[in-house]
Design a protein around this motif. Structure first.
Motif, mmCIF file in Angstrom:
data_model
loop_
_atom_site.group_PDB
_atom_site.id
_atom_site.type_symbol
_atom_site.label_atom_id
_atom_site.label_comp_id
_atom_site.label_asym_id
_atom_site.label_seq_id
_atom_site.Cartn_x
_atom_site.Cartn_y
_atom_site.Cartn_z
ATOM 1 N N ASP A 1 -6.883 3.972 2.381
ATOM 2 C CA ASP A 1 -7.819 5.026 2.783
ATOM 3 C C ASP A 1 -8.486 4.628 4.103
ATOM 4 O O ASP A 1 -9.374 3.788 4.130
ATOM 5 N N VAL A 2 -8.036 5.236 5.186
ATOM 6 C CA VAL A 2 -8.595 4.934 6.501
ATOM 7 C C VAL A 2 -9.482 6.065 7.022
ATOM 8 O O VAL A 2 -10.017 5.975 8.113
ATOM 9 N N THR A 3 -9.616 7.134 6.257
ATOM 10 C CA THR A 3 -10.437 8.268 6.668
ATOM 11 C C THR A 3 -11.883 8.023 6.246
ATOM 12 O O THR A 3 -12.160 7.857 5.054
ATOM 13 N N PRO A 4 -12.805 7.999 7.209
ATOM 14 C CA PRO A 4 -14.209 7.803 6.833
ATOM 15 C C PRO A 4 -14.749 9.031 6.107
ATOM 16 O O PRO A 4 -14.245 10.140 6.292
ATOM 17 N N LEU B 1 0.837 -1.195 0.000
ATOM 18 C CA LEU B 1 0.000 0.000 0.000
ATOM 19 C C LEU B 1 0.874 1.247 0.000
ATOM 20 O O LEU B 1 2.002 1.242 0.499
ATOM 21 N N ASN B 2 0.336 2.325 -0.574
ATOM 22 C CA ASN B 2 0.996 3.633 -0.623
ATOM 23 C C ASN B 2 2.348 3.581 -1.327
ATOM 24 O O ASN B 2 3.257 4.346 -0.998
ATOM 25 N N THR B 3 2.494 2.689 -2.261
ATOM 26 C CA THR B 3 3.722 2.550 -3.046
ATOM 27 C C THR B 3 3.359 2.623 -4.523
ATOM 28 O O THR B 3 2.421 1.970 -4.961
#
Length: 142
Positions: A123-126, A93-95
C-alpha cells in the motif's frame, strides 16, 4: 516390524531365536481439525499464522503447515511444529499464498484445516486528508 533376538544361553553358543512382532496402533481416532486460523503481518514479507490448538484422545504430537500458490493446486509441506503458530518469511508482495494446517496425533492420525488465503499488499497510496473539519462545543478560557 520389530525384530527381537534372544541372547544365547552360556551353554549353547550357536543357538539364537528371532521373534518378529508387528507394531500396531490401537488409536484410530483423528484429532480435531485446526480452526480459527488468523494471520498477522510481522514485518515486510513475513507473516505469523496462528490457530486454535487441536484436541485429541491421546494428544496432539505436532502440526504441519502446507502452502500453495493456487487455491486449486497442490500444497507443499513447509514446516512441522509442536506449536499452534508458524512464522513464514520471504513472501512476495501482491502475491496470493494459500495455507492448510494439519494436526497429527501420536499415532499419526491427522485432520486438516480449511484453506486460508493471504496476500501482502504493498500500500503506497497515502490516506486522503480530511477536509471541512469543524470543532463544536469548545470553550476557550482567556
Amino acid at each position: 516390524m520389530v525384530s527381537i533376538q534372544r541372547a544365547p544361553t552360556p551353554f549353547s553358543i550357536n543357538r539364537c531365536r528371532t521373534y518378529s512382532l508387528a507394531a500396531t496402533s490401537t488409536d484410530t481416532i483423528s484429532p480435531a481439525s485446526p480452526t480459527n486460523i488468523s494471520v498477522t503481518e510481522e514485518s515486510l514479507g513475513t507473516i505469523k499464522l496462528t490457530w486454535t490448538a487441536s484436541t485429541d484422545n491421546i494428544g496432539i504430537d505436532h502440526y504441519r503447515v502446507y502452502r500453495s500458490a493456487s487455491a486449486t493446486g497442490g500444497v507443499i509441506e513447509i514446516a512441522k511444529t509442536p506449536l499452534n503458530y508458524y512464522i513464514d518469511s520471504g513472501l512476495q508482495l501482491n502475491t496470493a499464498y494459500y495455507y492448510v494446517i494439519g494436526a497429527f496425533d501420536k499415532a499419526n492420525n491427522s485432520a486438516m484445516s480449511d484453506m486460508v488465503s493471504v496476500t501482502l499488499i504493498n500500500d503506497v497510496t497515502p490516506p486522503i486528508t480530511p477536509a471541512n473539519l469543524a470543532a463544536t462545543g469548545i470553550t476557550v478560557d482567556t
